[in-house]
Enzyme design. Structure first.
Site, PDB file in Angstrom:
ATOM      1  CD1 TRP A   1       1.007  -0.047   3.337  1.00 48.01           C
ATOM      2  CD2 TRP A   1      -1.033   1.084   3.428  1.00 48.01           C
ATOM      3  NE1 TRP A   1       1.386   0.462   4.799  1.00 48.01           N
ATOM      4  CE2 TRP A   1      -0.329   0.884   5.200  1.00 48.01           C
ATOM      5  CE3 TRP A   1      -2.152   1.979   3.062  1.00 48.01           C
ATOM      6  CZ2 TRP A   1      -0.216   1.800   5.994  1.00 48.01           C
ATOM      7  CZ3 TRP A   1      -2.513   2.849   4.483  1.00 48.01           C
ATOM      8  CH2 TRP A   1      -1.130   3.210   5.943  1.00 48.01           C
ATOM      9  CG  ASP A   2       4.745   0.645   1.775  1.00 47.81           C
ATOM     10  OD1 ASP A   2       4.011   0.185   1.990  1.00 47.81           O
ATOM     11  OD2 ASP A   2       6.142   1.303   2.618  1.00 47.81           O
TER      12      ASP A   2
ATOM     13  CD  GLU B   1       1.940  -3.948   8.857  1.00 52.29           C
ATOM     14  OE1 GLU B   1       1.674  -4.257   8.034  1.00 52.29           O
ATOM     15  OE2 GLU B   1       3.398  -3.709   9.748  1.00 52.29           O
TER      16      GLU B   1
ATOM     17  CE  LYS C   1       4.891  -1.665  12.298  1.00 49.68           C
ATOM     18  NZ  LYS C   1       5.066  -2.759  10.883  1.00 49.68           N
ATOM     19  CD  GLN C   2       2.489   1.327  10.526  1.00 49.95           C
ATOM     20  OE1 GLN C   2       3.005   0.862  10.318  1.00 49.95           O
ATOM     21  NE2 GLN C   2       1.104   1.370   8.475  1.00 49.95           N
TER      22      GLN C   2
END
Length: 704
Positions: free
Chosen positions: A326-327, A456, A524-525
């Site tokens: 997906w980056d 994640e 995480k993000q």
């Protein structure tokens, strides 16, 4: 906004419709107090960690300077989860050495995409230039230039030390007859990507390298050129090498490369008058992202997608093995699509070519339609080494559709969805979502169960707020596209879009990441903070602030670099420029060494040349500072620059067949419109600016 030929802007103290500042004037202001060119990254000492040497790429070939290996888009070795970019030996793995000790300098010029190693002694100035040819993407070039420093009758010799060996653990290589004086080797990958599939082939032809070059007594200067052609067939590599020989013979090898980069930069410029580290970071991000894409004239069928570490990385066990995530669609693509519709189409065409693999993925999971892989190579079948990500990180489907949606809103190019099969992607994903949801009679909503969100740290959760929101968006786009193309849309598409659960905590007035998420749990993000941007989920400023504050406090400070860009965009939406800049400056910890190469984590670990982090950072500038939002019926912008930035210049934004050039100052925005030849529309639309506060309309005339 009520139609597709408007741009909306928040009212500032002044707005003009023609740029009063030329690029020359802007650059003069930008460098008035500091003569350093922010496009040139120089040092007299190479990084101690070779991972942070500058990568050179052109969308087809990728190579880290001086490295013994290189990569080519679409050339993988290994089956399924073992699939990785095949290491290809690079004949240009050469270092230069003078007889006399001299002063060394190393420069990456992002104006031209050329890396130069220079040595200056009392007798000679020796320069070694490398570049991945921008016009001819199957070529890597090394040039050596010697210039005598004083008059002597002695020859001057410079040694070329090569670390090249014609061996790869990924490709079975063998010699072929020399071609027009060039060495030729070829081979096939050891294993196919999918069982029973074909192993990709690769051919290399290069100018034979001597162990030294000599400036003769009667010569004051001389230049040598060494060319490497890489392609998938004998016929193709010979044609590429022929083209290189012809360019070299006519003295046009480097100049054609320079013209191609000049054309790229003509299409987009993002420059600011502000701190040099910020200016360099913006330019470095644009350069490395553009290097990951094909030339403006290349056939997109040859494009193999963008991986988190780019083409220069991705060997076995490294940098996510060169897979496409997906980056590409969420983090890297938006900043490119804003300027270059043809490069945006290359990304969409890559996804179209993986339709058959996406069908297989969906069927293997027991669902209908298309399930794009969490990690993709060539076939579109899942190649993630760990099954749980491919099974549960299904937000990738919505991420892919968001890229198609943004392209359509920018271009109105229905051909992408008819002749180029984009509609199959959009409708196939809609069918997947409908088959993936379950109806909950208690709350009268559809649920998506058993997923891994973008965060994640968690898995097998129900109703990820990001996953459900991006699914809802892609379902609604499928319905809208079906109406435009007069395609009978199944009623379930709209039904699921209308009734899909979007988790929201009424008491705490914020969006929990998923059902059962406890506020304050580590993250995480960036995840729920992406609801406002890029998903555009409607919410009050209070909710937006609560989301940002809730997750900023618990997001891993050592997590992936791209997260801080999303927080910065959110704070800019709330007119918190100072707070946004403080968050964005955390990204500087991920910029390693003099060549602006990013690492995934701030301690230098993780993927290198981390394009994903660069994409998040660049979006904070392009969509945060400008406030640009790509909407269904207009292009909105609400500029807000931090105190550190005096002027922001964004040139080349493509919208409905036009190019927009913007100059943002504290209390004024200047906008000029120039005609764009390739924007997906047959004719550029007439544009007008509508000021939100007053409703005042300002016509914009292309070319003036």
């Amino acid at each position: 906004m009520t139609n597709t030929n408007c741009a909306a802007i928040d009212e500032l103290s002044s707005l003009t419709t023609s740029t009063r500042w030329t690029s020359k004037h802007f650059l003069k202001m930008m460098t008035a107090s500091d003569p350093i060119d922010p496009y040139i990254f120089s040092t007299d000492t190479l990084p101690s960690d070779p991972r942070f040497l500058p990568p050179l790429a052109n969308g087809r070939l990728g190579w880290r300077v001086f490295s013994r290996i290189m990569h080519m888009g679409g050339i993988y070795n290994g089956e399924k989860g073992a699939c990785h970019r095949a290491d290809i030996p690079c004949p240009l793995a050469v270092t230069m050495r003078t007889e006399e000790e001299g002063k060394h300098s190393y420069t990456l010029d992002t104006h031209t995409g050329i890396f130069t190693h220079s040595v200056l002694t009392s007798c000679v100035e020796a320069s070694q230039l490398f570049y991945a040819h921008r016009q001819n993407p199957n070529l890597l070039v090394m040039e050596v230039f010697l210039k005598r420093q004083k008059t002597t009758e002695e020859p001057i010799t410079v040694t070329l030390d090569s670390s090249f060996t014609p061996y790869s653990h990924d490709i079975t290589l063998e010699d072929a007859p020399d071609y027009k004086g060039g060495r030729h080797i070829f081979g096939q990958a050891v294993s196919p990507e999918i069982p029973g599939g074909l192993c990709p082939s690769v051919h290399l032809i290069w100018t034979p390298l001597s162990s030294s070059v000599t400036l003769l007594p009667e010569q004051s200067q001389s230049r040598w050129g060494f060319m490497l052609a890489v392609a998938e067939s004998c016929e193709s590599v010979q044609a590429c090498y022929d083209a290189a020989l012809e360019l070299f013979e006519h003295g046009d090898l480097q100049s054609s490369h320079l013209r191609a980069w000049a054309e790229v930069w003509l299409g987009s410029r993002v420059e600011l008058a502000g701190p040099l580290p910020l200016s360099r970071a913006v330019i470095g991000c644009m350069f490395y992202l553009l290097s990951a894409f094909p030339s403006l004239t290349e056939a997109p069928s040859l494009f193999g997608g963008v991986s988190p570490g780019g083409l220069s990385n991705g060997g076995q066990g490294q940098d996510y093995w060169g897979h496409v995530f997906w980056d590409q669609d969420t983090w890297i693509y938006p900043s490119i699509a804003l300027f270059y519709p043809n490069l945006a189409r290359a990304v969409l065409d890559y996804r179209v070519r993986t339709i058959e693999g996406a069908k297989v993925n969906a069927q293997q999971q027991g669902y209908k339609g298309l399930k794009f892989p969490w990690e993709s190579a060539v076939s579109g079948q899942e190649v993630c080494p760990e099954d749980i990500y491919g099974q549960q990180e299904i937000h990738i489907n919505g991420d892919v559709i968001l890229a198609f949606q943004q392209y359509f809103y920018l271009t109105q190019d229905l051909g992408m969805f008819k002749e180029r099969r984009g509609s199959e992607v959009v409708w196939g994903v809609a069918d997947y979502w409908v088959s993936r949801v379950t109806w909950n009679p208690e709350d009268q909503h559809y649920h998506i169960k058993g997923v891994m969100p973008p965060d994640e740290y968690y898995y097998n959760v129900d109703n990820s707020v990001y996953t459900n929101s991006v699914a809802k968006s892609s379902l609604q786009f499928a319905v809208d596209l079906a109406n435009l193309l007069q395609h009978p849309a199944p009623p379930e598409w709209q039904q699921v879009a209308d009734k899909l659960k979007i988790p929201f905590d009424q008491e705490l007035n914020y969006h929990p990441e998923f059902d059962g998420y406890r506020k304050g749990s580590p993250v995480k993000q960036a995840d729920a903070v992406m609801l406002g941007y890029p998903l555009g989920l409607s919410m009050s400023p209070e909710v937006r602030r609560n989301d940002l504050e809730s997750y900023a406090a618990v997001t891993d400070p050592h997590g992936p670099a791209m997260s801080w860009g999303m927080f910065a965009v959110g704070w800019l939406e709330l007119d918190e420029a100072k707070k946004a800049q403080q968050v964005l400056e955390q990204c500087f910890k991920n910029i390693q060494g003099p060549f602006q190469v990013w690492s995934e984590s701030s301690d230098g670990s993780g993927a290198v040349n981390f394009l994903t982090g660069m994409g998040g950072f660049l979006q904070a500038v392009l969509f945060g500072y400008t406030g640009i939002r790509i909407q269904k019926d207009c292009l909105c912008f609400a500029p807000l620059v931090p105190d550190e930035v005096a002027v922001l210049s964004v040139k080349g934004v493509t919208y409905l067949g036009n190019k927009l050039d913007m100059l943002v100052e504290k209390q004024e925005v200047s906008v000029a419109v120039r005609k764009q030849e390739d924007a997906g529309s047959e004719e550029p639309c007439c544009l007008e600016i509508v000021l939100k506060s007053s409703g005042h309309i300002i016509p914009l005339t292309p070319g003036q």
